[in-house]
Design a protein around this motif. Structure first.
Motif, mmCIF file in Angstrom:
data_model
loop_
_atom_site.group_PDB
_atom_site.id
_atom_site.type_symbol
_atom_site.label_atom_id
_atom_site.label_comp_id
_atom_site.label_asym_id
_atom_site.label_seq_id
_atom_site.Cartn_x
_atom_site.Cartn_y
_atom_site.Cartn_z
ATOM 1 N N LEU A 1 -7.972 2.540 2.003
ATOM 2 C CA LEU A 1 -7.518 2.057 0.518
ATOM 3 C C LEU A 1 -8.687 2.768 -0.240
ATOM 4 N N ASN B 1 0.603 -1.084 0.112
ATOM 5 C CA ASN B 1 -0.077 0.006 -0.063
ATOM 6 C C ASN B 1 0.787 1.201 -0.044
ATOM 7 N N THR C 1 -7.527 -3.387 7.561
ATOM 8 C CA THR C 1 -6.585 -3.038 6.799
ATOM 9 C C THR C 1 -5.131 -3.029 7.400
ATOM 10 N N ASN D 1 -3.403 4.624 -7.402
ATOM 11 C CA ASN D 1 -4.403 4.155 -6.391
ATOM 12 C C ASN D 1 -4.162 4.909 -4.672
ATOM 13 N N ASP E 1 2.011 5.071 -5.139
ATOM 14 C CA ASP E 1 1.169 4.411 -6.143
ATOM 15 C C ASP E 1 -0.087 5.306 -6.324
ATOM 16 N N LYS F 1 -4.598 6.771 -1.325
ATOM 17 C CA LYS F 1 -4.953 6.127 -0.237
ATOM 18 C C LYS F 1 -4.500 7.069 0.901
ATOM 19 N N TYR G 1 -3.086 7.447 5.134
ATOM 20 C CA TYR G 1 -2.328 6.810 6.284
ATOM 21 C C TYR G 1 -2.697 7.772 7.437
ATOM 22 N N VAL H 1 -4.577 1.632 7.239
ATOM 23 C CA VAL H 1 -4.710 2.521 5.891
ATOM 24 C C VAL H 1 -6.145 2.347 5.218
#
Lengths: 392, 97
Positions: B16, A198, B10, A205, A202, A207, A209, B14
């Motif tokens: 996604l 993850n 996850t 995609n 990237d 995302k 944190y 995180v």
């Protein structure tokens, strides 16, 4: 095959980091770690590695930068000591909570006050609950070998946790020892290409944190974090098997020394184990069945396995190079946890030794072993916790 | 929405699913509610510019109704609204009144 060298512990770990060539390294100098990352920064400026070295203004920032780089998708390393580790406190939990496999050699040093820069386990013991895997190393060879294995353990797809590799400040970090370096290509092949999980970079995609998790979900994340730790032992053993094939050096969850038939035993971490082993040989020569257990994997702690290893011991001394004021030493408390797994437990005592770099001498080990002989004869413990090598 | 158990999470908390904040309706945080009075509106779109969320809906360059699923009732739109001849086109009203 590898190369026999005479190097310090810091030099050996810096060499391991050169061979691994991490993508990013953010570090801040602190004695006795300084010399390790100074050597590594020379590798960077000499073009021996293509690591992005980030100069930061503190250890809190060093760990923060490592967290960002690791979440970004890179292989990341740093190193610290004593108060530096203490300043990283908040970010240690962020690294493990985000499941980022950062590798950090910790050159064990005492904590202030009074100010002291020498070997002591108070730093890493204080960080034992931070969710990091901890590997402890007796000498330069073990620190080098553990550093290489730490990347494979932390980066394992079922683990993804940060790893501390502990070695004693000055005693190991600054003393020259004979040891063996593996060849560069062997180390490279062993750690392999970094696989990210993850990654933030990237960008196809996107995302997030580090979200806010309220009481309705926080506890589930912490429960999951414990579960991951329960899988670490198997990975550590598998990685050690692979490492033995190329190095001929055997590693486990802990090392036992003449323990199989021992009546009395010492449990001790890191460099002082070497001194204790010599004295155990002297006691064996006198016909006294003495042995030793030196933990390697301290977090997660292998309670059942240690219980099995000490189950026939009559009297046991757990030696701590760190204190918990008003309580037993941290390693002793773990052995109390081990005792829960035994129907008949050994008589146990706790000795605090070597704080702030005070030398651990053969006579200290002799003192302890003689007391254990006495305890095993009489079946009585006089004092559970005592300090050795300290003036009245 | 079903709250997941610890085995369903996850790693590392995180998130996604990009942009999944739209699934988290924050309108319930409101204690005051902006009310649009179309007769006083001069279509200056100050409310659309100043809204810290995206709760003023605009279609074909014209202001429409508030999106009450996400409006938290901060009142910035009502404060900035110039209105018409001294009469505000947005006024704040207590919820449930």
């Amino acid at each position: 095959m590898g190369k026999i060298v005479a190097v310090t512990g810091n030099e050996a770990v810096a060499e391991a980091l050169r061979q691994i060539n991490p993508d990013v390294c953010a570090a801040y100098p602190i004695t006795p770690q300084t010399d390790m990352m100074q050597r590594f920064s020379s590798f960077v400026s000499d073009g021996k590695v293509d690591t992005e070295l980030i100069l930061v203004e503190s250890e809190h920032s060093a760990m923060s930068a490592c967290i960002g780089a690791s979440a970004g998708g890179g292989r990341v390393a740093t190193a610290t000591s004593g108060p530096g580790l203490a300043l990283m406190w908040e970010m240690l939990y962020v690294a493990s909570g985000m499941r980022l496999p950062i590798v950090m050699p910790v050159v064990n040093r005492s904590l202030s006050a009074p100010l002291n820069i020498h070997g002591d386990h108070s730093d890493a013991m204080g960080a034992r609950d931070s969710g990091w895997i901890q590997l402890w190393s007796e000498n330069a060879q073990e620190a080098y070998d553990n550093t290489i294995q730490a990347f494979r353990i932390g980066e394992h797809m079922e683990i993804r946790l940060p790893v501390m590799v502990c070695l004693d400040g000055f005693i190991i970090s600054h003393s020259i020892e004979r040891m063996e370096y593996l060849d560069d290509n062997v180390v490279k092949a062993f750690v392999g290409e970094y696989k990210s999980l993850n990654p933030l970079l990237d960008i196809e995609n996107p995302k997030s944190y580090g979200p806010l998790i309220l009481p309705d979900l926080y506890m589930e994340y912490k429960r999951a974090q414990h579960e991951v730790m329960t899988k670490v032992k198997d990975v550590v053993l598998n990685v050690a098997d692979d490492f033995e094939k190329l190095s001929k050096r055997k590693y486990g969850l802990f090392e036992t020394y003449r323990l199989d038939d021992a009546d009395i035993a010492i449990v001790i971490l890191n460099s002082a184990a070497g001194t204790a082993k010599d004295v155990i040989d002297q006691f064996r020569a006198k016909g006294i069945k003495a042995g030793l257990l030196k933990p390697r994997l301290f977090r997660p702690f292998p309670y059942e396995e240690v219980a099995d290893a000490i189950k026939n011991v009559k009297a046991l001394c757990v030696m701590d190079r760190a204190d918990s004021f008003g309580a037993y030493g941290p390693l002793f408390i773990e052995l109390c946890g081990v005792a829960l797994h035994l129907q008949e437990r050994p008589l146990m005592i706790n000795k605090i030794y070597g704080l702030g770099g005070r030398d651990f001498m053969p006579e200290h080990a002799e003192l302890v072993l003689n007391e254990l002989v006495e305890i095993s004869k009489t079946g009585k413990v006089k004092t559970f916790k005592e300090y050795i090598g300290v003036r009245e | 929405m079903k709250i997941p158990g610890w085995k369903e999470l996850t790693p590392g908390a995180v998130i996604l699913q990009a942009g999944n904040a739209t699934e988290f309706k924050t309108g319930s945080w409101r204690s005051f509610k902006p009310k649009w009075k179309e007769e006083n509106c001069i279509q200056c779109l100050f409310c659309w510019i100043y809204c810290p969320d995206m709760s003023v809906k605009v279609k074909d360059g014209k202001r429409g109704e508030f999106d009450y699923d996400f409006c938290k009732g901060c009142g910035i739109c009502a404060l900035e609204c110039p209105g018409k001849k001294g009469n505000k086109a947005i006024v704040m009203e207590e919820e449930d009144k």
